[in-house]
Design an enzyme around this catalytic site. Structure first.
Site, PDB file in Angstrom:
ATOM      1  N   SER A  15      32.155  42.882  33.548  1.00 19.88           N
ATOM      2  CA  SER A  15      31.496  41.600  33.254  1.00 19.88           C
ATOM      3  C   SER A  15      30.700  41.669  31.937  1.00 19.88           C
ATOM      4  O   SER A  15      29.951  42.614  31.687  1.00 19.88           O
ATOM      5  CB  SER A  15      30.545  41.230  34.391  1.00 19.88           C
ATOM      6  OG  SER A  15      29.806  40.089  34.023  1.00 19.88           O
ATOM      7  N   SER A  17      28.572  39.232  31.257  1.00 24.46           N
ATOM      8  CA  SER A  17      27.393  38.389  31.477  1.00 24.46           C
ATOM      9  C   SER A  17      26.069  39.100  31.177  1.00 24.46           C
ATOM     10  O   SER A  17      25.181  38.496  30.561  1.00 24.46           O
ATOM     11  CB  SER A  17      27.390  37.831  32.902  1.00 24.46           C
ATOM     12  OG  SER A  17      28.478  36.966  33.047  1.00 24.46           O
ATOM     13  N   LYS A  66      32.580  32.337  44.656  1.00 20.86           N
ATOM     14  CA  LYS A  66      32.072  31.011  44.274  1.00 20.86           C
ATOM     15  C   LYS A  66      32.018  30.027  45.447  1.00 20.86           C
ATOM     16  O   LYS A  66      31.141  29.171  45.493  1.00 20.86           O
ATOM     17  CB  LYS A  66      32.905  30.430  43.122  1.00 20.86           C
ATOM     18  CG  LYS A  66      32.664  31.180  41.811  1.00 20.86           C
ATOM     19  CD  LYS A  66      33.401  30.553  40.647  1.00 20.86           C
ATOM     20  CE  LYS A  66      33.262  31.428  39.414  1.00 20.86           C
ATOM     21  NZ  LYS A  66      33.970  30.900  38.248  1.00 20.86           N
ATOM     22  N   GLY A 127      48.387  26.201  35.934  1.00 18.20           N
ATOM     23  CA  GLY A 127      47.618  26.984  36.912  1.00 18.20           C
ATOM     24  C   GLY A 127      46.889  26.054  37.854  1.00 18.20           C
ATOM     25  O   GLY A 127      46.534  24.914  37.470  1.00 18.20           O
ATOM     26  N   ALA A 131      39.936  28.652  38.513  1.00 24.03           N
ATOM     27  CA  ALA A 131      39.587  28.291  37.133  1.00 24.03           C
ATOM     28  C   ALA A 131      40.035  26.863  36.829  1.00 24.03           C
ATOM     29  O   ALA A 131      39.295  26.081  36.217  1.00 24.03           O
ATOM     30  CB  ALA A 131      40.223  29.274  36.151  1.00 24.03           C
ATOM     31  N   ASN A 151      52.104  24.293  38.138  1.00 24.18           N
ATOM     32  CA  ASN A 151      51.784  25.580  38.756  1.00 24.18           C
ATOM     33  C   ASN A 151      53.014  26.169  39.424  1.00 24.18           C
ATOM     34  O   ASN A 151      53.882  25.439  39.905  1.00 24.18           O
ATOM     35  CB  ASN A 151      50.675  25.385  39.806  1.00 24.18           C
ATOM     36  CG  ASN A 151      50.097  26.706  40.254  1.00 24.18           C
ATOM     37  OD1 ASN A 151      49.802  27.561  39.423  1.00 24.18           O
ATOM     38  ND2 ASN A 151      49.950  26.891  41.554  1.00 24.18           N
ATOM     39  N   MET A 215      41.955  29.881  29.030  1.00 26.72           N
ATOM     40  CA  MET A 215      40.667  30.154  29.677  1.00 26.72           C
ATOM     41  C   MET A 215      40.424  31.660  29.767  1.00 26.72           C
ATOM     42  O   MET A 215      39.291  32.099  29.915  1.00 26.72           O
ATOM     43  CB  MET A 215      40.621  29.512  31.061  1.00 26.72           C
ATOM     44  CG  MET A 215      40.530  27.994  30.966  1.00 26.72           C
ATOM     45  SD  MET A 215      40.476  27.184  32.565  1.00 26.72           S
ATOM     46  CE  MET A 215      38.925  27.761  33.185  1.00 26.72           C
TER      47      MET A 215
HETATM   48  P1  NDP Z   1      43.223  32.442  40.706  1.00 23.17           P
HETATM   49  O1  NDP Z   1      43.683  33.728  41.296  1.00 23.17           O
HETATM   50  O2  NDP Z   1      42.400  31.515  41.516  1.00 23.17           O
HETATM   51  O3  NDP Z   1      44.526  31.598  40.220  1.00 23.17           O
HETATM   52  C1  NDP Z   1      45.539  32.212  39.495  1.00 23.17           C
HETATM   53  C2  NDP Z   1      46.529  31.173  38.981  1.00 23.17           C
HETATM   54  O4  NDP Z   1      47.497  31.858  38.172  1.00 23.17           O
HETATM   55  C3  NDP Z   1      47.320  30.444  40.064  1.00 23.17           C
HETATM   56  O5  NDP Z   1      47.579  29.135  39.646  1.00 23.17           O
HETATM   57  C4  NDP Z   1      48.610  31.275  40.130  1.00 23.17           C
HETATM   58  O6  NDP Z   1      49.732  30.572  40.596  1.00 23.17           O
HETATM   59  C5  NDP Z   1      48.809  31.598  38.678  1.00 23.17           C
HETATM   60  N1  NDP Z   1      49.649  32.787  38.489  1.00 23.17           N
HETATM   61  C6  NDP Z   1      49.314  34.072  38.726  1.00 23.17           C
HETATM   62  N2  NDP Z   1      50.353  34.895  38.433  1.00 23.17           N
HETATM   63  C7  NDP Z   1      51.354  34.086  38.006  1.00 23.17           C
HETATM   64  C8  NDP Z   1      52.681  34.347  37.553  1.00 23.17           C
HETATM   65  N3  NDP Z   1      53.183  35.577  37.508  1.00 23.17           N
HETATM   66  N4  NDP Z   1      53.437  33.294  37.168  1.00 23.17           N
HETATM   67  C9  NDP Z   1      52.939  32.035  37.220  1.00 23.17           C
HETATM   68  N5  NDP Z   1      51.695  31.731  37.645  1.00 23.17           N
HETATM   69  C10 NDP Z   1      50.908  32.749  38.030  1.00 23.17           C
HETATM   70  O7  NDP Z   1      42.483  32.869  39.357  1.00 23.17           O
HETATM   71  P2  NDP Z   1      41.374  32.008  38.569  1.00 23.17           P
HETATM   72  O8  NDP Z   1      41.843  30.611  38.553  1.00 23.17           O
HETATM   73  O9  NDP Z   1      40.021  32.272  39.096  1.00 23.17           O
HETATM   74  O10 NDP Z   1      41.397  32.659  37.093  1.00 23.17           O
HETATM   75  C11 NDP Z   1      42.459  32.449  36.169  1.00 23.17           C
HETATM   76  C12 NDP Z   1      42.046  32.951  34.786  1.00 23.17           C
HETATM   77  O11 NDP Z   1      40.981  32.172  34.244  1.00 23.17           O
HETATM   78  C13 NDP Z   1      41.535  34.406  34.787  1.00 23.17           C
HETATM   79  O12 NDP Z   1      42.139  35.088  33.702  1.00 23.17           O
HETATM   80  C14 NDP Z   1      40.036  34.271  34.582  1.00 23.17           C
HETATM   81  O13 NDP Z   1      39.498  35.380  33.881  1.00 23.17           O
HETATM   82  C15 NDP Z   1      39.975  33.018  33.712  1.00 23.17           C
HETATM   83  N6  NDP Z   1      38.650  32.354  33.796  1.00 23.17           N
HETATM   84  C16 NDP Z   1      37.914  32.221  32.644  1.00 23.17           C
HETATM   85  C17 NDP Z   1      36.665  31.624  32.646  1.00 23.17           C
HETATM   86  C18 NDP Z   1      35.879  31.522  31.371  1.00 23.17           C
HETATM   87  O14 NDP Z   1      34.657  31.291  31.413  1.00 23.17           O
HETATM   88  N7  NDP Z   1      36.511  31.657  30.212  1.00 23.17           N
HETATM   89  C19 NDP Z   1      36.078  31.067  33.898  1.00 23.17           C
HETATM   90  C20 NDP Z   1      36.939  31.239  35.057  1.00 23.17           C
HETATM   91  C21 NDP Z   1      38.160  31.874  34.977  1.00 23.17           C
HETATM   92  P3  NDP Z   1      50.053  30.449  42.184  1.00 23.17           P
HETATM   93  O15 NDP Z   1      49.188  29.340  42.688  1.00 23.17           O
HETATM   94  O16 NDP Z   1      51.486  30.147  42.239  1.00 23.17           O
HETATM   95  O17 NDP Z   1      49.706  31.787  42.803  1.00 23.17           O
END
Ligand code: NDP
Length: 272
Positions: A15, A17, A66, A127, A131, A151, A215
């Protein structure tokens, strides 16, 4: 007495932060401690209570707590009630306040730092995890022309579109239509890059002016960046969003707005 803050997550060792908040505090000459706490799965409530009982005045919350933090809060902000998730806890006079600064962090980075805007834009959000959910309400409040969610698991995109449809023009983009529309802005909210997998979208989804915003940041943003650069598209990573959401949390706690400097960004980039 020093103000005592923290971030709870699991994993948490990478992190940024603590560095961000210590930098904010130093620039505003505020004395505080900000530590990264590895939360135990299933024990969020007791560990969070323990932190507050020992002088903690607030903390940030990251994956996977969260939703737990939302339940933990006595009073929730409007945006937290919409997303059902909390990333900022404030403890005051025995009351636990929950807020979520992720969405506003994205908007501030995209509009103020990068000088872009969302109004009347056609936006593709790739996605449908935490996030994506965190930014949708704030994006819709900026009045885009349309917001489509695409997605891998279509049902999750559909659920998000249903959840937020009262807030604005949101819908899913399904496999049959992914070839038919192009967008002004493509936001990557997937975790594809964390696993270094290839990011790809059909060429009909963009035009030469399409902006790409990831993101993710650091190595996790490489997959989308490579795709964007290959297609000659403007690309931004999510480091600015991370700093902005931290600045919003800092403001909630201290009622002071930290300055976001290039120096801080460079320091963080070195740590990624
Ligand atoms: P989640 O685990 O909640 O969601 C992951 C998403 O990625 C889902 O939609 C999933 O699809 C998709 N995914 C994962 N692997 C694949 C793949 N091989 N092919 C296609 N789709 C895929 O993660 P978060 O939403 O919490 O986080 C996502 C990103 O955002 C992270 O990298 C995190 O670091 C970043 N983030 C950045 C922030 C910032 O302040 N900049 C704040 C919050 C997050 P499926 O539904 O099909 O599984």
């Amino acid at each position: 007495m020093m103000n005592k803050y923290a971030v709870f997550g699991n994993p948490i060792e990478h992190s940024l932060s603590p560095v961000i908040h210590e930098n904010f505090a130093k620039s505003l000459q505020i004395q505080l401690t900000y530590t990264a706490i590895l939360g135990s799965i299933g024990k969020f409530e007791s560990e969070a209570k323990n932190f507050l009982a020992n002088g903690g005045e607030g903390f940030n919350v990251t994956l996977p707590f969260k939703q737990d933090a939302f339940k933990f809060s006595d009073i929730k902000s409007d945006i937290s009630n919409i997303t059902k998730s909390v990333n900022t806890i404030t403890y005051k006079d025995g009351i636990i306040y929950g807020d979520n600064t992720d969405g506003i962090g994205f908007i501030k980075d995209f509009t103020q730092n990068l000088g872009q805007n969302i109004k009347n834009k056609k936006i593709l959000l790739v996605g449908a995890g935490g996030a994506a959910m965190g930014v949708i309400p704030n994006i819709l409040m900026e009045l885009p022309k349309e917001l489509k969610i695409y997605n891998r698991t279509e049902l999750k995109a559909q659920n998000l579109a249903n959840q937020f449809k009262a807030l604005g023009p949101i819908d899913i983009l399904d496999q049959n239509n992914i070839n038919k529309v192009n967008f002004d802005l493509i936001i990557n909210a997937t975790s594809i890059g964390i696993n270094n997998l290839k990011f790809s979208l059909p060429s009909n989804t963009f035009n030469k002016n399409t902006i790409c915003y990831d993101m993710s940041y650091g190595n996790a943003s490489r997959s989308f960046m490579i795709w964007a650069e290959y297609n000659n598209l403007k690309f931004y990573d999510g480091l600015g969003m991370l700093i902005e959401q931290a600045a919003e949390s800092f403001f909630i706690w201290q009622n002071k707005k930290p300055n976001i400097t290039e120096e801080l960004k460079n320091l963080l980039r070195k740590k990624l």
